[in-house]
Scaffold this active site. Structure first.
Site: not given
Length: 806
Positions: A48, A51, A122, A498
């Site tokens: 599973c 795990c 897809c 800036d």
């Protein structure tokens, strides 16, 4: 005394006006990259997903393990680390109750171009299929760019055969010619045309009154030929627990033939195949807009050898070799001109309309066009490391990054499709049980629901628009590094700039030198000695002035930077400083001898560099940085585009900042800022509830760029750091690309909203038409594929969006 940065590496020079480091290094820091080894271990015994999580948690704590990923579906564990004790890993697996063995890692990572994907489902089906194969370590399939990146332990032929087996075509990306369209040809789509002919023959036989078995034969032939590929794709989709359009269409076709609607079934299959073909062709045109970038640089170069000129593939040309580029030819590799002068059209890289004059010592870039003179160029980057190659790589990566809207739509589609599929099953089964009508009648309506259950138009509404916008921007010299950044640009409400190199030209010149009790030449000699290791624009202005006056450098030592204030050096045993007014105030040095001059030059908007020792001021140097001619117009256009507030942030003096702010038309400005102060200024804008963009040069102001919702770097050409530190990069050093970028992003958001609204409305109308029995299967198919095609065509308008577009 001022706080001094005692680093001996003075290349990252702390400035006194714009807080700009003077080197090409990232302000964020230098990352140490070690050679990490990847190991794949086959793990047996997992029953599973929990795990896999247990194994990950335990293995992660072992010495030398940098990263660990356990894939339950494939039973593989991927370990990344420099010094991993593999036996210890295997022992730990045994201790946890599992067994493992090291995979003979002849692993290779390859990128394939996949043809035939017409929907994101897809891509997911392909990805799930390859992830389930034992010889595949990892796989990513991106619908928008039609790319599959796969790490595997077999040959490329094995991958290609597997893709073909599940109903798609592919080729290694390196084998796709840039000039080829990669579009589906008539030969590759013969089933579509044969199925169409069979459908027409069936209709003709029926029209002339022959036995129904003849028409059923041709309809069945049309279904088998036209539906073979969708049926094969549907099989693998079901095998991987996916409900894509192929599954739903096959189910609808089988249902139609079950109730004797052979014409309806054949029409559904053919319209579906035709729609797919048209979608794929149209999508490939969008994707091809990026691949055209690959065709900018020539595949061969004239290389200067001892035996004369030799034409060689660019991949074989090494750094340091001399190549010759004749007038009218494209420059094949990045390099520096060693002989000759010319005019170079850099539009393919930067989007600049005017050619740039180039002389010995100037850089030239692969993909740009040599227009006037013959030049010899010393190669500085190999073919896979040129600026153009990096642009292509970044744009391809950007195509594969999903935007927030796309993530939302995908999550919605994952819920919508199973719900409508379940509803279709209920419609087929329940009404007949309660005697509400004939079984065939409700089966037909359920089949119509199945066709409507796949939201193709909806799931491609966002990625196609994003790919189109990113492709258009790339051709104009603007790198948008993903859909998230495109969306952010379209949502910006405030932009901070800036000053030096952004709103100003970034090429300051010395205007005045004023020495106290010494000569101007002596003061410049001291100043250039302090600045000799700096590459900051202001430092370069001082060095250039000294060079033009033929002033020799003095013997200096112990060069240090003073972050945000200036620099220092020891000359003849005396420590000299060059910096701003605040530096000398912190040193408690009297500024009385130059106070009047300071006020005078600051009112004129000049930047001042004061020279002195810990005891006295020795003079000052006034420097001016002209404002860009386009700055004022750019600010105006940004406001016209819907930007509510424009701010300028600078480390310069208040008087200088005020003058520049007034001339360019920003709404507000803040001066005398250290890097951390700029970060605070960005946060203040965000606290007003605005989405904030920060525009800098990429190498500098990194903290502010990172703090803003969107960092925009200028002048990315030839600068790796600029490409890495911002979400959007303006490759040319031109502000006028910014309003275009904002308008393109806002247009993209508008088109995405149109696509989503249209897609949902089509589905709702189709759903409403089912129960009055006004909808037919072929109309349902036509509405689905037609809507997807219209969404694609609407998105492709972004490819043609221009600076003047609204």
């Amino acid at each position: 005394m001022a706080q001094i940065n005692h680093q001996t590496d003075t290349c990252c020079h702390g400035p006194y006006s714009e807080n700009k480091p003077s080197c090409q290094h990232s302000s964020i820091g230098h990352a140490h990259v070690s050679a990490l080894k990847t190991t794949i271990i086959q793990v047996d015994g997992m029953d599973c997903p929990s795990c896999a999580q247990t194994i990950e948690k335990n293995i992660r704590n072992l010495p030398g393990v940098e990263q660990v990923q356990v894939h339950y579906s494939t039973g593989k564990m991927k370990l990344v680390g420099e010094k991993i004790d593999l036996q210890q890993v295997l022992d730990q697996l045994n201790h946890l109750g599992y067994t493992g063995h090291i995979v003979d890692s002849k692993q290779q990572t390859q990128v394939f171009h996949v043809e035939g994907m017409d929907c994101t489902s897809c891509a997911k089906s392909i990805e799930k299929h390859f992830a389930s194969l034992s010889w595949v370590d990892s796989v990513e399939v991106h619908f928008a760019s039609s790319k599959m990146r796969i790490s595997h332990q077999k040959t490329a032929e094995a991958v290609l055969n597997e893709i073909k087996r599940i109903g798609y075509r592919a080729a290694l990306s390196t084998e796709i010619k840039p000039t080829s369209s990669a579009l589906s040809t008539l030969k590759n789509n013969w089933p579509l045309w044969v199925a169409g002919i069979s459908l027409v023959l069936g209709l003709s036989v029926n029209a002339i009154g022959l036995n129904d078995y003849f028409s059923i034969f041709f309809y069945a032939l049309s279904i088998v030929i036209g539906g073979y590929k969708p049926a094969k794709s549907a099989f693998y989709a079901l095998k991987n627990r996916s409900l894509d359009m192929n599954v739903l269409m096959v189910a609808a076709t089988i249902g139609a033939t079950w109730i004797g609607e052979w014409l309806e079934g054949a029409t559904v299959v053919w319209l579906f195949a035709l729609g797919n073909w048209l979608q794929v062709r149209t999508l490939e045109k969008t994707r091809h807009s990026i691949r055209e970038l690959m065709d900018l640089a020539p595949s061969e170069a004239w290389v200067k050898t001892g035996q004369g000129l030799k034409r060689l593939p660019v991949e074989t040309v090494q750094v340091g070799q001399i190549i010759v580029v004749k007038p009218g030819e494209k420059i094949p590799l990045d390099g520096i001109i060693v002989t000759g002068s010319t005019s170079v059209n850099q539009a393919p890289i930067t989007g600049e309309s005017m050619p740039a004059d180039k002389h010995p010592g100037n850089e030239v870039y692969a993909g740009s066009i040599n227009e006037t003179g013959s030049i010899e160029v010393k190669v500085t980057h190999q073919a896979d490391d040129t600026t153009l190659a990096k642009i292509i790589h970044l744009v391809e990566e950007a195509q594969e990054k999903q935007a927030p809207t796309q993530n939302f739509v995908d999550r919605f589609a994952q819920i919508y499709t199973p719900i409508v599929f379940s509803l279709a099953m209920l419609v087929i089964l329940l009404p007949p049980l309660f005697g509400l009508g004939e079984h065939d009648e409700w089966l037909y309506r359920g089949l119509e629901l199945l066709v409507i259950a796949c939201p193709c138009a909806l799931v491609i509404s966002t990625p196609v628009a994003i790919v189109s916008a990113i492709g258009n921007a790339a051709k104009k010299g603007v790198l948008i590094k993903g859909g998230a950044f495109l969306e952010l640009a379209g949502q910006l409400q405030a932009i901070a700039f800036d000053k030096t190199g952004t709103l100003t030209q970034g090429n300051p010149r010395v205007i005045e030198v004023q020495a106290i009790n010494k000569s101007e030449e002596w003061l410049l000699a001291i100043a250039q000695t302090i600045e000799e290791h700096s590459r900051h624009p202001i430092a370069r202005a001082i060095l250039q002035e000294a060079q033009e006056r033929n002033i020799s450098m003095l013997e200096g030592s112990d060069h240090k930077t003073i972050v945000g204030h200036g620099a220092q050096a020891t000359i003849d045993g005396t420590v000299y400083f060059a910096g701003n007014q605040q530096l000398f105030e912190e040193l408690h040095v009297s500024l009385d001898p130059v106070r009047d001059s300071i006020q005078k030059y600051q009112k004129m908007g000049h930047t001042l560099v004061l020279i002195g020792t810990e005891k006295e001021i020795l003079g000052l140097i006034a420097i001016a940085d002209p404002i860009r001619p386009t700055s004022k117009q750019t600010i105006y256009q940004l406001k016209q585009s819907g930007i509510q507030s424009v701010m300028m942030l600078t480390g310069d003096q208040e008087e200088t900042a005020r003058k520049v702010a007034r001339e360019v038309g920003v709404d507000e400005h803040q001066a005398q800022l250290l890097p951390e102060h700029k970060v605070e200024a960005i946060k203040q804008l965000q606290q007003r509830g605005w989405k904030v963009g920060m525009v800098g040069d990429g190498m500098n102001d990194a903290p502010a760029l990172a703090t803003a919702d969107l960092g925009i770097a200028m002048g990315g050409i030839g600068t790796d750091t600029a490409m890495e530190t911002a979400g959007i990069v303006l490759m040319a050093d031109h502000l006028e690309q910014l309003p275009f970028t904002i308008r393109l992003s806002r247009k993209a958001l508008k088109i995405i909203k149109q696509n989503i609204t249209f897609s949902i409305m089509v589905k709702l109308v189709a759903l409403l038409l089912i129960f009055p029995d006004w909808l037919t299967l072929w109309i349902a198919v036509l509405s689905d594929t037609g809507a997807a095609l219209l969404v694609i065509l609407n998105s492709m308008r972004l490819l043609r969006f221009k600076e003047s577009s609204k």
